[in-house]
Design an enzyme around this catalytic site. Sequence first.
Site, PDB file in Angstrom:
ATOM      1  N   ALA A 125      65.935   4.053  23.408  1.00 26.79           N
ATOM      2  CA  ALA A 125      66.076   5.387  22.437  1.00 26.79           C
ATOM      3  C   ALA A 125      64.833   6.350  22.695  1.00 26.79           C
ATOM      4  O   ALA A 125      63.726   6.248  22.192  1.00 26.79           O
ATOM      5  CB  ALA A 125      66.197   4.984  21.006  1.00 26.79           C
ATOM      6  N   GLU A 242      66.404   4.195  37.166  1.00 27.20           N
ATOM      7  CA  GLU A 242      67.504   4.671  36.424  1.00 27.20           C
ATOM      8  C   GLU A 242      68.058   5.858  37.126  1.00 27.20           C
ATOM      9  O   GLU A 242      69.392   5.586  37.173  1.00 27.20           O
ATOM     10  CB  GLU A 242      66.852   5.291  34.913  1.00 27.20           C
ATOM     11  CG  GLU A 242      68.209   5.938  34.161  1.00 27.20           C
ATOM     12  CD  GLU A 242      67.878   6.240  32.889  1.00 27.20           C
ATOM     13  OE1 GLU A 242      66.753   6.538  32.427  1.00 27.20           O
ATOM     14  OE2 GLU A 242      68.740   6.818  31.906  1.00 27.20           O
ATOM     15  N   GLN A 336      93.654  15.471  41.778  1.00 23.45           N
ATOM     16  CA  GLN A 336      94.716  16.444  42.370  1.00 23.45           C
ATOM     17  C   GLN A 336      95.686  15.461  43.192  1.00 23.45           C
ATOM     18  O   GLN A 336      96.652  15.915  43.089  1.00 23.45           O
ATOM     19  CB  GLN A 336      93.795  17.330  43.113  1.00 23.45           C
ATOM     20  CG  GLN A 336      94.875  18.572  43.571  1.00 23.45           C
ATOM     21  CD  GLN A 336      95.292  19.345  42.129  1.00 23.45           C
ATOM     22  OE1 GLN A 336      94.671  19.378  41.220  1.00 23.45           O
ATOM     23  NE2 GLN A 336      96.066  20.024  42.607  1.00 23.45           N
ATOM     24  N   GLY A 363      69.908  10.662  32.169  1.00 25.92           N
ATOM     25  CA  GLY A 363      68.980  10.202  33.040  1.00 25.92           C
ATOM     26  C   GLY A 363      68.157  11.337  33.850  1.00 25.92           C
ATOM     27  O   GLY A 363      67.600  11.232  34.860  1.00 25.92           O
ATOM     28  N   GLY A 364      68.271  12.290  33.139  1.00 28.81           N
ATOM     29  CA  GLY A 364      67.680  13.677  33.807  1.00 28.81           C
ATOM     30  C   GLY A 364      69.125  14.445  34.443  1.00 28.81           C
ATOM     31  O   GLY A 364      69.557  14.076  35.361  1.00 28.81           O
ATOM     32  N   GLU A 367      70.058  20.164  36.666  1.00 32.74           N
ATOM     33  CA  GLU A 367      69.183  21.236  36.660  1.00 32.74           C
ATOM     34  C   GLU A 367      67.389  20.515  36.627  1.00 32.74           C
ATOM     35  O   GLU A 367      66.639  21.055  37.450  1.00 32.74           O
ATOM     36  CB  GLU A 367      69.388  22.202  35.463  1.00 32.74           C
ATOM     37  CG  GLU A 367      70.509  22.899  35.578  1.00 32.74           C
ATOM     38  CD  GLU A 367      71.791  22.036  35.342  1.00 32.74           C
ATOM     39  OE1 GLU A 367      71.815  20.791  34.827  1.00 32.74           O
ATOM     40  OE2 GLU A 367      72.954  22.357  35.299  1.00 32.74           O
TER      41      GLU A 367
HETATM   42  C1  LIG Z   1      77.048   9.207  26.987  1.00 31.80           C
HETATM   43  C2  LIG Z   1      75.559   9.540  26.921  1.00 31.80           C
HETATM   44  C3  LIG Z   1      74.937   8.283  26.805  1.00 31.80           C
HETATM   45  C4  LIG Z   1      73.208   8.589  26.650  1.00 31.80           C
HETATM   46  N1  LIG Z   1      72.545   7.361  26.645  1.00 31.80           N
HETATM   47  C5  LIG Z   1      71.371   7.617  26.426  1.00 31.80           C
HETATM   48  C6  LIG Z   1      70.145   6.500  25.948  1.00 31.80           C
HETATM   49  O1  LIG Z   1      70.806   5.110  25.938  1.00 31.80           O
HETATM   50  N2  LIG Z   1      69.291   6.866  25.623  1.00 31.80           N
HETATM   51  C7  LIG Z   1      68.647   8.122  25.439  1.00 31.80           C
HETATM   52  O2  LIG Z   1      67.412   8.141  25.263  1.00 31.80           O
HETATM   53  N3  LIG Z   1      69.186   9.085  25.730  1.00 31.80           N
HETATM   54  C8  LIG Z   1      70.668   9.031  26.210  1.00 31.80           C
HETATM   55  N4  LIG Z   1      71.665  10.001  26.573  1.00 31.80           N
HETATM   56  C9  LIG Z   1      70.779  11.594  26.473  1.00 31.80           C
HETATM   57  C10 LIG Z   1      70.804  11.990  27.643  1.00 31.80           C
HETATM   58  O3  LIG Z   1      69.414  11.444  28.220  1.00 31.80           O
HETATM   59  C11 LIG Z   1      70.347  13.592  27.414  1.00 31.80           C
HETATM   60  O4  LIG Z   1      71.625  13.895  27.018  1.00 31.80           O
HETATM   61  C12 LIG Z   1      70.008  14.322  28.677  1.00 31.80           C
HETATM   62  O5  LIG Z   1      68.743  13.693  28.980  1.00 31.80           O
HETATM   63  C13 LIG Z   1      70.047  15.835  28.515  1.00 31.80           C
HETATM   64  O6  LIG Z   1      69.471  16.128  27.225  1.00 31.80           O
HETATM   65  P1  LIG Z   1      69.988  17.143  26.318  1.00 31.80           P
HETATM   66  O7  LIG Z   1      71.357  16.588  25.923  1.00 31.80           O
HETATM   67  O8  LIG Z   1      69.086  17.246  25.030  1.00 31.80           O
HETATM   68  O9  LIG Z   1      70.103  18.553  26.880  1.00 31.80           O
HETATM   69  P2  LIG Z   1      69.226  19.609  27.035  1.00 31.80           P
HETATM   70  O10 LIG Z   1      67.979  19.237  27.495  1.00 31.80           O
HETATM   71  O11 LIG Z   1      69.162  20.384  25.751  1.00 31.80           O
HETATM   72  O12 LIG Z   1      69.949  20.559  28.086  1.00 31.80           O
HETATM   73  C14 LIG Z   1      70.944  21.337  27.965  1.00 31.80           C
HETATM   74  C15 LIG Z   1      71.096  22.094  29.444  1.00 31.80           C
HETATM   75  O13 LIG Z   1      70.053  22.949  29.850  1.00 31.80           O
HETATM   76  C16 LIG Z   1      69.653  22.784  30.912  1.00 31.80           C
HETATM   77  N5  LIG Z   1      68.071  22.527  30.812  1.00 31.80           N
HETATM   78  C17 LIG Z   1      67.262  22.089  29.984  1.00 31.80           C
HETATM   79  N6  LIG Z   1      66.035  22.425  30.434  1.00 31.80           N
HETATM   80  C18 LIG Z   1      66.178  23.564  31.409  1.00 31.80           C
HETATM   81  C19 LIG Z   1      65.192  23.989  32.324  1.00 31.80           C
HETATM   82  N7  LIG Z   1      63.767  24.027  31.826  1.00 31.80           N
HETATM   83  N8  LIG Z   1      65.193  24.958  33.140  1.00 31.80           N
HETATM   84  C20 LIG Z   1      66.659  24.951  33.301  1.00 31.80           C
HETATM   85  N9  LIG Z   1      67.823  24.367  32.891  1.00 31.80           N
HETATM   86  C21 LIG Z   1      67.313  23.488  31.742  1.00 31.80           C
HETATM   87  C22 LIG Z   1      69.942  21.097  31.040  1.00 31.80           C
HETATM   88  O14 LIG Z   1      70.024  20.831  32.525  1.00 31.80           O
HETATM   89  C23 LIG Z   1      71.346  21.190  30.427  1.00 31.80           C
HETATM   90  O15 LIG Z   1      72.221  21.768  31.423  1.00 31.80           O
HETATM   91  C24 LIG Z   1      72.779   9.659  26.666  1.00 31.80           C
HETATM   92  C25 LIG Z   1      73.710  11.065  26.686  1.00 31.80           C
HETATM   93  C26 LIG Z   1      74.983  10.863  26.723  1.00 31.80           C
HETATM   94  C27 LIG Z   1      75.929  11.860  26.789  1.00 31.80           C
END
Ligand SMILES: Cc1cc2nc3c(=O)[nH]c(=O)nc-3n(C[C@H](O)[C@H](O)[C@H](O)COP(=O)(O)OP(=O)(O)OC[C@H]3O[C@@H](n4cnc5c(N)ncnc54)[C@H](O)[C@@H]3O)c2cc1C
Length: 379
Positions: A125, A242, A336, A363-364, A367
């Site tokens: 988490a 990861e 498709q 996992g990142g 972008e």
């Molecule tokens: C199904 C699922 C399972 C997951 N499992 C886990 C888990 O087990 N444990 C855990 O800790 N997390 C988990 N996650 C979370 C996941 O790691 C995050 O959703 C992911 O890291 C992106 O973070 P965010 O959703 O806050 O997006 P944000 O960080 O808000 O990003 C939104 C958009 O903005 C872009 N962006 C952000 N910063 C920049 C920048 N500086 N420059 C340009 N573009 C940028 C991003 O690339 C993205 O397109 C999970 C998510 C999902 C959907």
Amino acid sequence: MTSWDTEERRALRASARRFTHAEVVPNLAAWEDTGALPRELHRRAAAADLLGVGFPEEVGGSGGSPIDSLLIAEEIIQAGGSSGLVASLFTHGIGLPHVVEAGDPELIDRVARPVLSGEKIVSLAVTEPDAGSDVAGLRTRAVRDGDGYVVTGGKLYITSATRADFFTVAVRTGGDGAGGISLLLLERDMPGLHVSAPLRKMGWLCSDTAELRFDEVRVPAGNLIGEENRGFYAIMAQFAAERLSLAVQAYATAQRCVDLTLAWIRHRETFGRPLASRQVVQHRVAEMARRTDVARVYTRAVVDDWLAGEDVVARVAMAKNTAVEACDSVVDDAVQLHGGLGYMRDSEVERHYRDSRILGIGGGTTEIMTEVVAKLLLR
Ligand SMILES: Cc1cc2nc3c(=O)[nH]c(=O)nc-3n(C[C@H](O)[C@H](O)[C@H](O)COP(=O)(O)OP(=O)(O)OC[C@H]3O[C@@H](n4cnc5c(N)ncnc54)[C@H](O)[C@@H]3O)c2cc1C
């Protein structure tokens, strides 16, 4: 013979394939409907000697290198499983390494052994509503109080959280930024720890995902994983594994879609001839295979270099983006070429199309991977 194709690894593949055919394929659609995997599947995966691969025998694992655990994920997907299944059955692949790495014998006995035997489930988490890509900005706070910590805050999108017994949680124990983060083990029955109902998602439907809320959860100091304020670096150290795992899931999903599409175009006739007889279709599937193979060969090369101790931070990010890009394109082509069937829940390519969308987010994000590469190029 490459290091990915030894006799031992062929046997491991065969075992993963048998497990997938016997335990996963007949049940996957039902688990997608219920939204979670049964606990029993974890026990069965342990009994088949798949769950503990990649973890040392001294902590309850079955030994082997990261290549072995990557091959299991690859084979499960290519034998009819899915990336959602891999994410949920092997959540300990992201939740447990920090515990093992820290090496505290008490935590290893209490957490690692039961997780690797399939009795318990652990989640990682890190993500919060206001801190996803920006891990160093997380706000969940753990305040030292007597012989423990009091944790307040919350986490979002946590894989396997509705079933997890343990949570490896990133918390802020120090000041702002990366240097103030620690990892704490929270346990499901701790008062003040609340797990939401399963979140409803686009894909990974068999993998439960939830939100966590911590209302002054008291956590014993013995549940600190590793050193205080070193948690960010522990998280970063596990990112290569990861990200490479997600790259493998991406090219394996693409390979499965190539295989399914080849079978389909040989069988499906339109205007009195099989689709496979049309050059435009032949070329499309050839292109799908090319993209998939490039992703596989590149990802495996980066894994080999990583295991040889090279600095591969940028290339890990490139491998993830390369494999995700290939997968996105191949799953789209697969749907498709399956026509209306490709849009139906009953067709496997439809599941891969939905499941693969997360691979460029988790996992990142794509972008952030590009940002990692750019920063390293320009330093
Ligand atoms: C199904 C699922 C399972 C997951 N499992 C886990 C888990 O087990 N444990 C855990 O800790 N997390 C988990 N996650 C979370 C996941 O790691 C995050 O959703 C992911 O890291 C992106 O973070 P965010 O959703 O806050 O997006 P944000 O960080 O808000 O990003 C939104 C958009 O903005 C872009 N962006 C952000 N910063 C920049 C920048 N500086 N420059 C340009 N573009 C940028 C991003 O690339 C993205 O397109 C999970 C998510 C999902 C959907």
